[in-house]
Design a protein around this motif. Structure first.
Motif, mmCIF file in Angstrom:
data_model
loop_
_atom_site.group_PDB
_atom_site.id
_atom_site.type_symbol
_atom_site.label_atom_id
_atom_site.label_comp_id
_atom_site.label_asym_id
_atom_site.label_seq_id
_atom_site.Cartn_x
_atom_site.Cartn_y
_atom_site.Cartn_z
ATOM 1 N N TRP A 134 -38.190 21.785 17.077
ATOM 2 C CA TRP A 134 -39.145 22.692 17.706
ATOM 3 C C TRP A 134 -38.735 24.145 17.473
ATOM 4 O O TRP A 134 -39.575 24.989 17.203
ATOM 5 C CB TRP A 134 -39.239 22.438 19.205
ATOM 6 N N ILE A 135 -37.441 24.400 17.597
ATOM 7 C CA ILE A 135 -36.943 25.763 17.377
ATOM 8 C C ILE A 135 -37.143 26.159 15.930
ATOM 9 O O ILE A 135 -37.657 27.237 15.630
ATOM 10 C CB ILE A 135 -35.458 25.868 17.801
ATOM 11 N N ALA A 136 -36.757 25.293 15.001
ATOM 12 C CA ALA A 136 -36.883 25.587 13.570
ATOM 13 C C ALA A 136 -38.333 25.836 13.160
ATOM 14 O O ALA A 136 -38.602 26.675 12.298
ATOM 15 C CB ALA A 136 -36.297 24.437 12.745
ATOM 16 N N ASN A 137 -39.264 25.121 13.799
ATOM 17 C CA ASN A 137 -40.683 25.257 13.454
ATOM 18 C C ASN A 137 -41.404 26.293 14.308
ATOM 19 O O ASN A 137 -42.621 26.444 14.179
ATOM 20 C CB ASN A 137 -41.389 23.897 13.585
ATOM 21 N N GLY A 138 -40.676 26.982 15.173
ATOM 22 C CA GLY A 138 -41.294 27.998 16.018
ATOM 23 C C GLY A 138 -42.254 27.430 17.043
ATOM 24 O O GLY A 138 -43.159 28.125 17.509
ATOM 25 N N GLU A 139 -42.048 26.174 17.427
ATOM 26 C CA GLU A 139 -42.933 25.511 18.388
ATOM 27 C C GLU A 139 -42.438 25.771 19.819
ATOM 28 O O GLU A 139 -42.101 24.841 20.558
ATOM 29 C CB GLU A 139 -42.998 24.017 18.083
#
Length: 161
Positions: A134-139
């Protein structure tokens, strides 16, 4: 310092094993120290500098040693291995110690409720609450939703105890 700009926020640091690590972060403004293990030297250091310390414990003996060094809150780790039944076993002999389970506590009601029913003060969650993908995908909305759900469940659990 971030904590000074956000009233009510206490800023701590985790995964601290040794006094020299704690000293470094305390100098940067950490207000409490969280450790994955019960290191008496770290506990002694934190007591001397009057900074709260939350050691990681896996046995009643470690919990006792931690309280002897001034810990008022101990984390039991790994919680998913020890299980909620470990909490009343600790409280049977050390009724005043507050407990926070970490390691394997999942962000769902079925995982959280048994811990509070067993008598913990709070639960600790990290990678399951704020998943790396989620962090890596900006979610970030997923993180916000996850945290909101957990907070609501805990409020409901405590209101009904």
């Amino acid at each position: 310092r971030l904590a000074e700009s956000l009233p009510g926020l206490s800023l701590g640091v985790g995964t601290i094993y040794h006094p020299w690590q704690a000293e470094e972060f305390i100098e940067m403004g950490a207000e409490f120290i969280v450790a994955p293990v019960m290191n008496a030297k770290l506990g002694d250091y934190c007591r001397k500098v009057d900074v709260p310390w939350v050691p990681g414990c896996g046995t009643v003996t470690e919990v006792f040693q931690a309280t002897e060094l001034g810990a008022e809150l101990v984390k039991i780790y790994p919680a998913n291995i020890l299980g909620p039944d470990f909490v009343p076993a600790i409280h049977a002999v050390l009724p005043k110690v507050e407990i926070i389970p970490t390691g394997g506590v999942e962000p769902n009601l079925g995982s959280i409720k048994p811990w509070f029913d067993a008598g913990v003060l709070c639960v600790g969650m990290g990678s399951q609450l704020m998943r790396k993908d989620w962090i890596a995908n900006g979610e970030y909305s997923k993180i916000s939703s996850s945290i909101s759900s957990v907070v609501n469940w805990i409020q409901d659990i405590k209101a009904n105890q």
